[in-house]
Design a protein around this motif. Structure first.
Motif, PDB file in Angstrom:
ATOM      1  N   ILE A  15       0.837  -1.202   0.000  1.00  0.00           N
ATOM      2  CA  ILE A  15       0.000   0.000   0.000  1.00  0.00           C
ATOM      3  C   ILE A  15       0.873   1.254   0.000  1.00  0.00           C
ATOM      4  CG2 ILE A  15      -1.615   1.378   1.382  1.00  0.00           C
ATOM      5  CD1 ILE A  15      -2.923  -1.300   2.234  1.00  0.00           C
ATOM      6  N   VAL A  16       1.907   1.264   0.822  1.00  0.00           N
ATOM      7  CA  VAL A  16       2.811   2.423   0.891  1.00  0.00           C
ATOM      8  C   VAL A  16       3.473   2.647  -0.465  1.00  0.00           C
ATOM      9  CG1 VAL A  16       4.953   3.271   1.919  1.00  0.00           C
ATOM     10  CG2 VAL A  16       3.170   2.319   3.383  1.00  0.00           C
ATOM     11  N   ALA A  17       3.962   1.565  -1.074  1.00  0.00           N
ATOM     12  CA  ALA A  17       4.647   1.691  -2.363  1.00  0.00           C
ATOM     13  C   ALA A  17       3.697   2.179  -3.452  1.00  0.00           C
ATOM     14  CB  ALA A  17       5.266   0.352  -2.759  1.00  0.00           C
ATOM     15  N   LEU A  18       2.504   1.601  -3.515  1.00  0.00           N
ATOM     16  CA  LEU A  18       1.547   2.004  -4.544  1.00  0.00           C
ATOM     17  C   LEU A  18       1.035   3.418  -4.294  1.00  0.00           C
ATOM     18  CD1 LEU A  18       0.041   1.295  -7.107  1.00  0.00           C
ATOM     19  CD2 LEU A  18      -1.689   0.140  -5.694  1.00  0.00           C
ATOM     20  N   ASN A  20      -5.169  11.683   0.171  1.00  0.00           N
ATOM     21  CA  ASN A  20      -6.000  10.695   0.865  1.00  0.00           C
ATOM     22  C   ASN A  20      -6.703   9.764  -0.123  1.00  0.00           C
ATOM     23  OD1 ASN A  20      -5.293  11.569   3.419  1.00  0.00           O
ATOM     24  ND2 ASN A  20      -7.035  12.957   3.596  1.00  0.00           N
ATOM     25  N   MET A  21      -7.193  10.303  -1.229  1.00  0.00           N
ATOM     26  CA  MET A  21      -7.845   9.474  -2.242  1.00  0.00           C
ATOM     27  C   MET A  21      -6.848   8.507  -2.867  1.00  0.00           C
ATOM     28  SD  MET A  21     -11.010   9.903  -2.151  1.00  0.00           S
ATOM     29  CE  MET A  21     -11.379   8.879  -3.556  1.00  0.00           C
ATOM     30  N   ALA A  22      -5.624   8.949  -3.103  1.00  0.00           N
ATOM     31  CA  ALA A  22      -4.596   8.065  -3.657  1.00  0.00           C
ATOM     32  C   ALA A  22      -4.318   6.916  -2.694  1.00  0.00           C
ATOM     33  CB  ALA A  22      -3.319   8.856  -3.945  1.00  0.00           C
ATOM     34  N   LYS A  23      -4.259   7.214  -1.416  1.00  0.00           N
ATOM     35  CA  LYS A  23      -4.013   6.173  -0.415  1.00  0.00           C
ATOM     36  C   LYS A  23      -5.171   5.178  -0.359  1.00  0.00           C
ATOM     37  CE  LYS A  23      -0.993   8.941   2.550  1.00  0.00           C
ATOM     38  NZ  LYS A  23      -0.854   9.567   3.872  1.00  0.00           N
ATOM     39  N   ILE A  28      -5.857 -10.083  -1.195  1.00  0.00           N
ATOM     40  CA  ILE A  28      -6.843 -10.751  -0.330  1.00  0.00           C
ATOM     41  C   ILE A  28      -7.981 -11.336  -1.158  1.00  0.00           C
ATOM     42  CG2 ILE A  28      -8.494 -10.483   1.564  1.00  0.00           C
ATOM     43  CD1 ILE A  28      -6.805  -8.145   2.601  1.00  0.00           C
ATOM     44  N   TYR A  29      -8.704 -10.479  -1.854  1.00  0.00           N
ATOM     45  CA  TYR A  29      -9.948 -10.895  -2.493  1.00  0.00           C
ATOM     46  C   TYR A  29      -9.760 -11.792  -3.709  1.00  0.00           C
ATOM     47  CZ  TYR A  29     -11.462  -6.933   0.359  1.00  0.00           C
ATOM     48  OH  TYR A  29     -11.672  -6.059   1.389  1.00  0.00           O
ATOM     49  N   GLU A  72      -7.413  -0.176  -1.770  1.00  0.00           N
ATOM     50  CA  GLU A  72      -8.421  -0.961  -2.482  1.00  0.00           C
ATOM     51  C   GLU A  72      -7.760  -1.897  -3.505  1.00  0.00           C
ATOM     52  OE1 GLU A  72     -11.768   0.011  -5.817  1.00  0.00           O
ATOM     53  OE2 GLU A  72     -11.653   1.375  -4.108  1.00  0.00           O
ATOM     54  N   MET A  73      -6.802  -1.383  -4.251  1.00  0.00           N
ATOM     55  CA  MET A  73      -6.125  -2.178  -5.274  1.00  0.00           C
ATOM     56  C   MET A  73      -5.304  -3.308  -4.656  1.00  0.00           C
ATOM     57  SD  MET A  73      -5.072   1.058  -7.670  1.00  0.00           S
ATOM     58  CE  MET A  73      -4.143   0.174  -8.915  1.00  0.00           C
TER      59      MET A  73
END
Length: 103
Positions: A41-44, A65-68, A80-81, A73-74
């Protein structure tokens, strides 16, 4: 175990209990997975955060915040999903059969 590991564990426990039961040490497995998810998540997020432009400070904070959130989500989708079994599709009602019986 961080929040990502807990989420992954609860998700697998609820949506793929057979695979969950095969994990010898869920605490260690999901603690490790949680750290890997956090790193991803941090890298993306770093890739998705736009360059600072002429926008107001609060607008830029919103963009960050939206980028995070998008990164989270990605990464959740990928880590996971995507490995969960497909949910059974609900059957749609057959309206034609009901109309035919009423005639």
């Amino acid at each position: 175990m961080n929040e990502h590991g807990r989420h992954a564990m609860e998700t697998m426990k609820n949506h793929d209990p057979e695979s969950f039961a095969q994990i010898a040490d869920p605490e260690t497995h999901f603690s490790t997975l949680g750290r890997e998810i956090q790193e991803a998540i941090v890298a993306l997020s770093a890739e998705l955060i736009p360059m600072r432009g002429q926008e107001e400070p609060m607008e830029f904070i919103g963009m960050v915040n939206m980028a995070k959130l998008r990164a989270r989500e990605m990464v959740y989708q990928e880590m996971i999903y995507a490995s969960l079994p497909a949910e059974p599709e609900e059957m749609e009602p057959t309206y034609g059969a009901q109309e035919h019986e009423e005639s």
